[in-house]
Enzyme design. Structure first.
Site, PDB file in Angstrom:
ATOM      1  N   GLY A 199       9.861   1.296   6.812  1.00 62.03           N
ATOM      2  CA  GLY A 199       9.394  -0.068   6.088  1.00 62.03           C
ATOM      3  C   GLY A 199       8.109  -0.011   5.488  1.00 62.03           C
ATOM      4  O   GLY A 199       7.924   1.332   4.940  1.00 62.03           O
ATOM      5  N   ASP A 233       4.915  14.693  12.790  1.00 68.04           N
ATOM      6  CA  ASP A 233       5.081  14.650  11.273  1.00 68.04           C
ATOM      7  C   ASP A 233       3.833  14.603  10.833  1.00 68.04           C
ATOM      8  O   ASP A 233       3.225  13.798   9.996  1.00 68.04           O
ATOM      9  CB  ASP A 233       5.814  13.190  11.128  1.00 68.04           C
ATOM     10  CG  ASP A 233       6.310  12.972   9.464  1.00 68.04           C
ATOM     11  OD1 ASP A 233       6.547  14.039   8.930  1.00 68.04           O
ATOM     12  OD2 ASP A 233       6.455  11.871   9.305  1.00 68.04           O
ATOM     13  N   LYS A 253       2.078  -2.892   8.824  1.00 68.32           N
ATOM     14  CA  LYS A 253       3.203  -2.242   8.702  1.00 68.32           C
ATOM     15  C   LYS A 253       4.307  -3.311   9.122  1.00 68.32           C
ATOM     16  O   LYS A 253       4.615  -3.434  10.256  1.00 68.32           O
ATOM     17  CB  LYS A 253       3.082  -1.060   9.524  1.00 68.32           C
ATOM     18  CG  LYS A 253       4.371  -0.173   9.314  1.00 68.32           C
ATOM     19  CD  LYS A 253       4.279   1.204  10.193  1.00 68.32           C
ATOM     20  CE  LYS A 253       5.136   2.213   9.879  1.00 68.32           C
ATOM     21  NZ  LYS A 253       5.125   3.128  10.624  1.00 68.32           N
ATOM     22  N   LEU A 276       0.813  -1.150   0.201  1.00 66.31           N
ATOM     23  CA  LEU A 276      -0.028   0.035  -0.104  1.00 66.31           C
ATOM     24  C   LEU A 276       0.891   1.343  -0.153  1.00 66.31           C
ATOM     25  O   LEU A 276       0.386   2.406  -0.363  1.00 66.31           O
ATOM     26  CB  LEU A 276      -1.039  -0.041   1.271  1.00 66.31           C
ATOM     27  CG  LEU A 276      -1.944  -1.176   1.317  1.00 66.31           C
ATOM     28  CD1 LEU A 276      -2.455  -1.116   2.676  1.00 66.31           C
ATOM     29  CD2 LEU A 276      -2.856  -0.940   0.137  1.00 66.31           C
TER      30      LEU A 276
END
Length: 788
Positions: A516, A628, A533, A510
């Site tokens: 990662g 972030d 993830k 995705l």
């Protein structure tokens, strides 16, 4: 159209006016307290029509708000509604430090009002709203924002909020039904503990819409509306008879989801003898149309206008004192025998005009006799529906059973025969075998002794095997360094092979980040889509991000944060399992899609993101700085709700901290200036990043864009500020139709957020209030970097 505009204006005038401090209010000072049995037991409104405090519930007391009417108590709001009844020595205290606390008989303290700041005083208002104020007399908490089973005149049920029925007429604990104001604009009634799917719904307003925030509003004249931006859908009102309208000045209106699952509107008109209660409107005329009013294997019927439950043939009530809990079989199952052997233990009873809610597992064309015989011989079949040569077999238990005269179904119900009970005549005729031979007795003894010894040996071997497997599992847990991880977060632990199978060998990627990649997966036989993830960078950095994300959202749950479902920590493998966000990232829709989201949708997304950041900053146990915030980390679910993701760089503040030192974290273009100055970082760093994202949402382009025709447009923030000063904000929309006032407000909010000095930036709470139009936005100064 003009009359609709007037109604809409009056509706919102009363709604917005409810936020200001009322002229008449009861002033409750710090240090005040209530007791269930000694005066005062409650705090009254100035009109003495509403009270907040202790009221009787069962053998004890509960805390709530009620309409004062002699001996009759109409409860309209309940605090900690699922708490056991309180003892007579419980105390409700408005502490000196501005907290509203319940102190139970065991000395435990429970927070009644979770205000964002410390309160300076409180009031029980004439509207039935209990509010807390700060030192500037601004409302910081109000019961109207946390409804239980009722909304009052002047109260709003916002999108995503729900009303839950009481358990019984006099027990206001959470009951079996809930009313949901959905984001799609539909007001729907569901039974609790269901998937809230269309098949579970038993009433709705069919007011579907798209693009704006919906809410249900009951005005002080007793009209019930669903409001959506400039659209007004009337649920009830404007057509009331004159006798009702003449008394509206003395009337108090409430819309309540009653314990029987029916949503009703009541009026309470005061006269010399007290309040006269009238039912003005109800969502359903027949209470038997409420799904799950009766439990499994039972159906509802009316008796003297009162609904009651009846068990299906072959079943009895689980609890005769609570008929709504459903029914269970009143005979022992004979066990499954193949074909006709199974039919000899059961019989079929037919009932006309009966239906149920679940889909059949088999639908076959056959006659009613063949359908009956097929169900008898089928071990899985508990009942069947027959209509027009079609046989629909169903497993037990049966739910949502109802009478339906229109459909014309015949129900075939499998019941047990006496032959399977201990007193049946077939078993009585079985000859009794009497053993007299000594040799036969010795053989039976030896066989029994051998079986006993073999059973003991098998149990010992099984116990030894289980013990060794537990020891090996515990050693593996210690070797992997996972000991104690489940105490830190309550998430599901997955094995690596389980996630490898779920993602089909990590086949469908995705997205990919610095630590990662994220892969699409499916759990529970494909019924639940997830995003997995897999952290792949250096062990130390990957482990740091893994633990950061676990700590950041392992204990949090908010509709605007991506939910963490579980994790895998096996050997050096570190994986995180999130809910699957089907509509991708905000960056995809703003920068890559052929058609950008419309203006109203972008406003809603901006508000969603702001609420998520506010939760991280002010509503978690410890403040979290995301570090972030950018469109790539804002994901969209099935209903286009914006959710914040990727907490790998998050920074935590201690309880007594407001700032902290840390290395540079985040993405270029969204970094606050203080990151480059080696100064302490606070939550205002996220506010700066949000300001940049807000400008990108307004213009549907990146903050830095080199491929532009005009050199002034390269840096978005600088260009927008110049357009704002020149009063040329229409340029940034490039011909798109939008509310000019809303555009200007959003630009002003964004410019305040990107001020170079952190102290000048607003808190996220102020940002939310400004975006919702509750707080006025002042003219922002020019950010220092733009003036250089």
């Amino acid at each position: 159209m003009a009359s609709m505009s007037i109604v809409f204006f009056l509706l919102f005038t009363s709604f917005i006016g409810g936020r200001a401090v009322p002229k008449q209010s009861s002033h409750i000072a710090l240090g005040s307290s209530l007791s269930p049995i000694t005066q005062p037991t409650s705090w009254l409104s100035p009109s003495q029509k509403f009270a907040f405090g202790f009221y009787r519930q069962g053998s004890g007391f509960a805390i709530g708000i009620w309409l004062v009417s002699g001996d009759n108590t109409t409860v309209v709001w309940t605090a900690i509604r699922d708490h056991p009844p309180l003892a007579s020595n419980a105390i409700l205290v408005f502490t000196e430090d501005g907290k509203l606390l319940l102190r139970t008989e065991r000395g435990q303290e429970k927070l009644i009002a979770n205000a964002t700041d410390s309160a300076s005083h409180a009031s029980m208002l004439n509207s039935g709203n209990f509010v807390l104020y700060d030192k500037d007399s601004k409302i910081i908490w109000q019961s109207f924002y946390f409804p239980t089973d009722t909304i009052l005149g002047g109260q709003t049920l916002f999108a995503g909020y729900q009303l839950f029925s009481g358990l019984t007429e006099n027990d206001h604990s959470t009951g079996r039904f809930h009313l949901k104001m959905q984001d799609d604009g539909n007001l729907v009634l569901y039974p609790v503990n269901t998937g809230d799917t269309p098949g579970d719904a038993y009433w709705n307003t069919e007011t579907f819409g798209y693009g704006s925030k919906f809410h249900l509003y009951l005005n002080k004249s007793g009209s019930l509306f669903i409001v959506n931006g400039t659209t007004l859908n009337i649920v009830y009102g404007l057509n009331k008879d004159s006798s009702t309208a003449s008394n509206q000045n003395n009337a108090i209106y409430r819309a309540t989801l009653d314990f029987d699952g029916v949503f009703r509107l009541y009026s309470h008109v005061y006269d010399e003898s007290g309040y006269k209660v009238s039912k003005l409107w109800k969502a359903l005329d027949n209470p038997c149309h409420v799904k799950s009013f009766c439990g499994f294997n039972s159906f509802c019927t009316m008796n003297d206008d009162q609904p009651y439950c009846i068990c299906l043939p072959g079943t009895d009530f689980v609890d005769v004192n609570h008929n709504s809990l459903g029914c269970e079989r009143n005979f022992s199952e004979a066990g499954c025998r193949v074909g006709k052997k199974n039919a000899s233990f059961y019989d079929i009873t037919t009932m006309e005009n009966l239906m149920w809610g679940d889909r059949p597992y088999v639908v076959s064309p056959m006659s009613i006799e063949e359908c009956s015989r097929s169900c008898l011989e089928d071990c899985d079949c508990g009942a069947a529906l027959f209509k027009s040569d079609s046989c629909m077999k169903q497993k037990l238990p049966l739910r949502y059973v109802r009478r339906d005269m229109k459909e014309g179904y015949t129900a075939l119900l499998k019941v047990g025969m006496r032959s399977i009970k201990s007193d049946n005549p077939i078993m009585a005729k079985t000859p009794v075998i009497v053993i007299t031979s000594k040799r036969a007795i010795v053989q039976i003894f030896l066989v029994s002794l051998s079986c006993t010894v073999l059973s003991c040996v098998a149990l010992a071997v099984s116990g030894l095997f289980i013990f060794k497997s537990r020891v090996l599992w515990y050693k593996r847990l210690l070797e992997n360094g996972n000991f104690g991880l489940n105490e830190e977060v309550t998430l599901r632990l997955f094995s690596y092979n389980e996630l490898k199978r779920a993602t089909n060998g990590f086949k469908e990627q995705l997205g990919k980040g610095s630590f990662g990649a994220v892969y699409k997966g499916a759990l529970y036989k494909g019924k639940r889509l997830v995003a997995v993830k897999r952290l792949e960078k250096l062990v130390e950095e990957g482990e740091r991000e893994f633990r950061a994300e676990m700590r950041a959202i392992g204990r949090t749950h908010h509709r605007n944060l991506v939910r963490l479902l579980g994790y895998c920590a096996e050997d050096s493998k570190r994986l995180l399992v999130y809910e699957y966000m089907s509509n991708g990232s905000l960056a995809d829709h703003l920068f890559k899609a052929q058609t950008s989201p419309n203006w109203n949708e972008r406003v809603r997304i901006a508000q969603d993101i702001a609420r998520g950041i506010l939760y991280l900053h002010e509503e978690c146990e410890t403040s979290i700085i995301h570090c972030d915030i950018k469109p790539q980390n804002i994901l969209m679910d099935d209903f286009w709700t914006a959710k914040i993701s990727d907490f790998g760089l998050a920074k935590f503040l201690m309880a007594d901290q407001t700032r902290t030192f840390t290395g540079v974290r985040g993405t270029r273009g969204y970094l606050a200036p203080e990151w480059q100055k080696n100064t302490p970082i606070s939550v205002k760093a996220d506010v700066y990043s949000y300001g940049i994202v807000l400008l990108e949402i307004v213009c549907c382009r990146r903050n830095i864009e080199l491929d532009v025709s005009n050199e002034e447009e390269v840096i978005l923030s600088t260009w927008i500020y110049k357009c704002f000063v020149a009063r040329e904000l229409h340029k940034i929309l490039r011909g798109e139709e939008a509310d000019k006032t809303m555009v200007e407000n959003m630009v002003k909010v964004a410019l305040w957020c990107i001020q170079d000095e952190p102290a000048l930036r607003p808190t996220m709470k102020s940002v939310v209030l400004m975006l919702e139009g509750i707080t006025e936005v002042s003219i922002p100064p020019c950010p220092a970097t733009m003036s250089e």
